[in-house]
Scaffold this motif. Structure first.
Motif, mmCIF file in Angstrom:
data_model
loop_
_atom_site.group_PDB
_atom_site.id
_atom_site.type_symbol
_atom_site.label_atom_id
_atom_site.label_comp_id
_atom_site.label_asym_id
_atom_site.label_seq_id
_atom_site.Cartn_x
_atom_site.Cartn_y
_atom_site.Cartn_z
ATOM 1 N N ILE A 22 51.368 49.807 47.662
ATOM 2 C CA ILE A 22 51.992 49.047 46.731
ATOM 3 C C ILE A 22 51.684 50.318 45.284
ATOM 4 O O ILE A 22 50.669 50.472 45.297
ATOM 5 N N GLY A 23 52.819 50.274 44.506
ATOM 6 C CA GLY A 23 52.744 51.330 43.622
ATOM 7 C C GLY A 23 52.289 50.579 42.259
ATOM 8 O O GLY A 23 52.076 49.327 42.192
ATOM 9 N N LEU A 24 52.118 51.443 41.253
ATOM 10 C CA LEU A 24 51.777 50.868 39.895
ATOM 11 C C LEU A 24 50.784 49.882 39.617
ATOM 12 O O LEU A 24 50.888 49.124 39.123
ATOM 13 N N GLN A 25 49.636 49.940 40.566
ATOM 14 C CA GLN A 25 48.705 48.766 40.547
ATOM 15 C C GLN A 25 47.771 48.743 39.391
ATOM 16 O O GLN A 25 47.146 47.515 39.012
ATOM 17 N N SER A 26 47.951 49.746 38.150
ATOM 18 C CA SER A 26 47.219 49.383 36.991
ATOM 19 C C SER A 26 48.038 48.540 36.253
ATOM 20 O O SER A 26 47.522 47.771 35.246
ATOM 21 N N ILE A 27 49.133 47.806 36.564
ATOM 22 C CA ILE A 27 49.818 47.038 35.869
ATOM 23 C C ILE A 27 49.052 45.605 36.098
ATOM 24 O O ILE A 27 49.264 44.850 35.424
ATOM 25 N N ASP B 82 41.460 48.692 37.192
ATOM 26 C CA ASP B 82 41.019 49.591 38.086
ATOM 27 C C ASP B 82 41.728 49.952 39.440
ATOM 28 O O ASP B 82 41.705 50.757 40.074
ATOM 29 N N GLY B 83 42.835 49.173 39.136
ATOM 30 C CA GLY B 83 44.306 49.287 40.238
ATOM 31 C C GLY B 83 43.707 50.065 41.733
ATOM 32 O O GLY B 83 42.734 49.126 42.359
ATOM 33 N N GLU B 84 44.176 50.884 42.159
ATOM 34 C CA GLU B 84 43.929 51.122 43.704
ATOM 35 C C GLU B 84 42.526 51.547 43.881
ATOM 36 O O GLU B 84 42.158 51.722 44.908
ATOM 37 N N SER C 144 50.242 54.510 47.911
ATOM 38 C CA SER C 144 51.758 54.799 47.741
ATOM 39 C C SER C 144 51.707 56.331 46.854
ATOM 40 O O SER C 144 50.800 56.541 45.949
ATOM 41 N N THR C 145 52.711 56.822 46.837
ATOM 42 C CA THR C 145 53.186 58.131 45.952
ATOM 43 C C THR C 145 53.157 57.632 44.452
ATOM 44 O O THR C 145 52.868 58.304 43.758
ATOM 45 N N VAL C 146 53.481 56.196 44.273
ATOM 46 C CA VAL C 146 53.604 56.125 42.737
ATOM 47 C C VAL C 146 52.322 55.322 42.441
ATOM 48 O O VAL C 146 52.352 54.420 41.624
ATOM 49 N N SER C 147 51.178 55.468 42.909
ATOM 50 C CA SER C 147 49.997 54.953 42.472
ATOM 51 C C SER C 147 49.565 55.185 41.047
ATOM 52 O O SER C 147 50.136 56.203 40.679
ATOM 53 N N GLU D 264 52.943 54.072 34.450
ATOM 54 C CA GLU D 264 51.991 53.318 35.305
ATOM 55 C C GLU D 264 52.096 53.834 36.699
ATOM 56 O O GLU D 264 51.056 53.563 37.353
ATOM 57 N N GLY D 265 53.007 54.731 37.103
ATOM 58 C CA GLY D 265 53.199 55.011 38.334
ATOM 59 C C GLY D 265 53.003 56.503 38.575
ATOM 60 O O GLY D 265 53.752 57.005 39.615
ATOM 61 N N ILE D 266 52.394 57.181 37.757
ATOM 62 C CA ILE D 266 52.452 58.708 37.862
ATOM 63 C C ILE D 266 51.111 59.329 37.910
ATOM 64 O O ILE D 266 50.944 60.482 37.609
ATOM 65 N N GLY D 267 50.303 58.529 38.560
ATOM 66 C CA GLY D 267 48.635 59.288 38.824
ATOM 67 C C GLY D 267 48.896 60.657 39.674
ATOM 68 O O GLY D 267 48.214 61.526 39.415
#
Ligand code: FNR
Length: 378
Positions: free
Chosen positions: A91-96, A100-102, A119-122, A193-196
């Motif tokens: 699941i991407g963009l978890q900081s949304i 602490d997200g992923e 996810s690539t977009v983590s 948000e998905g560019i970590g």
């Protein structure tokens, strides 16, 4: 037992139990555009509903008087043994959802021994997530970049960071028609948000620039760089094979002929999925697609399944129809929204307990003893 015993402890924090209550609690806490991003699906959301309806068309017929005093819930998959028959879907963009997200998700998954697919977009870089997972199993999900050097760089990083399989998501060659996100004008909230993984990638940064002062992170051009490549075909799979020694699984297979092609192209596993109903409105439910794919694959590679798994009985139905294990998506994200790492852990504990109890009540003591004879089609 631990979960039931918790009812006797007055100080135990009361977290939701049912999927519906987790979802409601998340809805109360999150901004509307964030909740809609998670809960929503493509178009009229018919597929989101199809996914659930499919489970209701199969009914369990329990057996009695088999010794169910101890149960074996382990799953053997790609040379590893996992304690539970479920994993965390990418699941991407978890900081949304939570700051602490992923990282919070990885810690909770590690405590439970549940493999996480990143996810690539983590939101966080894959190396930081891997460190948080503390040696626990994790797989890396690839969105195939248009630039092969960036794709190769991501694969190399995943291998170095200790990921043990590559999941290539095939069902997102373009951004889907998501009416809630369009109504909420959500794209500007999501950018950045998905560019970590991108801002920490040497190849990407050399080519596109990762200057923290630049406005790259908030431009639409950048968005175009981070999702899938719509031009790839089956023959391009050889590129991935050349750039990794890890097992390769294809996620988003729904047609039995694609499952056969996957075998021809030598992949190591298939994930039957419609992305939680987020891609093709009106597409076949993942559970409905499963039996034909199981028949086409004939046990040559493991088949996993996601889209609509909410409870223990759902997991057992998917396994009875031939899946080796399943993935859950929204349930753990609602746990993250409600109580961060603790919320994810609680969701995983509850699902594990539900599977264990339902298995026993079905008169079965191991997952390997489950087959089609457990089910009746309504
Ligand atoms: C997803 N999914 C997804 N899949 C993927 O391969 N890469 C990704 O980055 C994402 N991102 C994503 C975000 C959100 C908010 C959701 C809900 C889903 C799809 C996911 O891996 C999985 O297929 C579904 O979530 C499974 O369905 P359920 O369990 O959510 O019904």
């Amino acid at each position: 037992n631990q979960i039931y015993e918790g009812m006797f402890s007055p100080e135990q924090k009361r977290l939701p139990v049912s999927f519906e209550d987790w979802e409601k609690a998340a809805n109360n806490l999150l901004a509307k555009h964030s909740f809609d991003y998670v809960a929503g699906g493509a178009g009229s959301e018919e597929t989101v509903h199809n996914n659930r309806d499919a489970f209701k068309r199969w009914q369990i017929v329990p057996r009695m008087l088999n010794d169910v005093g101890s149960r074996d819930l382990r799953v053997h998959l790609l040379g590893h043994t996992f304690p539970h028959p479920f994993m965390l879907a990418p699941i991407g963009l978890q900081s949304i959802i939570h700051p602490d997200g992923e990282v919070a998700v990885a810690k909770a998954a590690a405590k439970m021994g549940v493999p996480m697919i990143v996810s690539t977009v983590s939101s966080k870089p894959m190396e930081e997530i891997s460190a948080a997972a503390d040696g626990s199993p994790k797989w890396y999900q690839l969105y195939w970049n248009e630039d092969p050097e960036i794709t190769a760089s991501f694969l190399k990083r995943a291998e170095r960071a200790g990921y043990t399989a590559i999941v290539i998501t095939l069902d997102a060659p373009v951004t889907p028609w998501k009416e809630r996100d369009l109504t909420n004008s959500y794209l500007p909230f999501m950018l950045g948000e998905g560019i970590g993984n991108y801002l920490t990638d040497p190849v990407f940064c050399k080519k596109l620039g990762c200057d923290p002062e630049s406005d790259m992170k908030t431009t639409i051009d950048y968005w175009g760089q981070i999702f899938g490549n719509p031009k790839v075909t089956w023959d391009n799979l050889s590129f991935i094979r050349e750039h990794t020694n890890l097992p390769i699984l294809l996620k988003g297979i729904l047609h039995p002929n694609d499952a056969k092609l996957a075998l021809e192209y030598g992949v190591d596993g298939i994930i039957v999925s419609n992305h939680g109903g987020r891609q093709v409105d009106g597409s076949v439910a993942a559970l409905d697609a499963l039996p034909e794919i199981v028949a086409a694959v004939q046990n040559k590679v493991p088949i996993l399944m996601d889209s609509g798994i909410r409870r223990g009985a759902d997991v057992l139905k998917a396994l009875a129809l031939g899946a080796t294990s399943v993935l859950i998506g929204r349930p753990y994200i609602y746990g993250l929204a409600v109580a961060g790492e603790e919320g994810v852990e609680q969701v995983l504990r509850q699902l594990a307990a539900d599977i264990d109890l339902t298995l026993a009540l079905c008169g079965k003591n191991s997952l390997s003893s489950i087959d089609r004879s457990l089910l009746r089609r309504k």
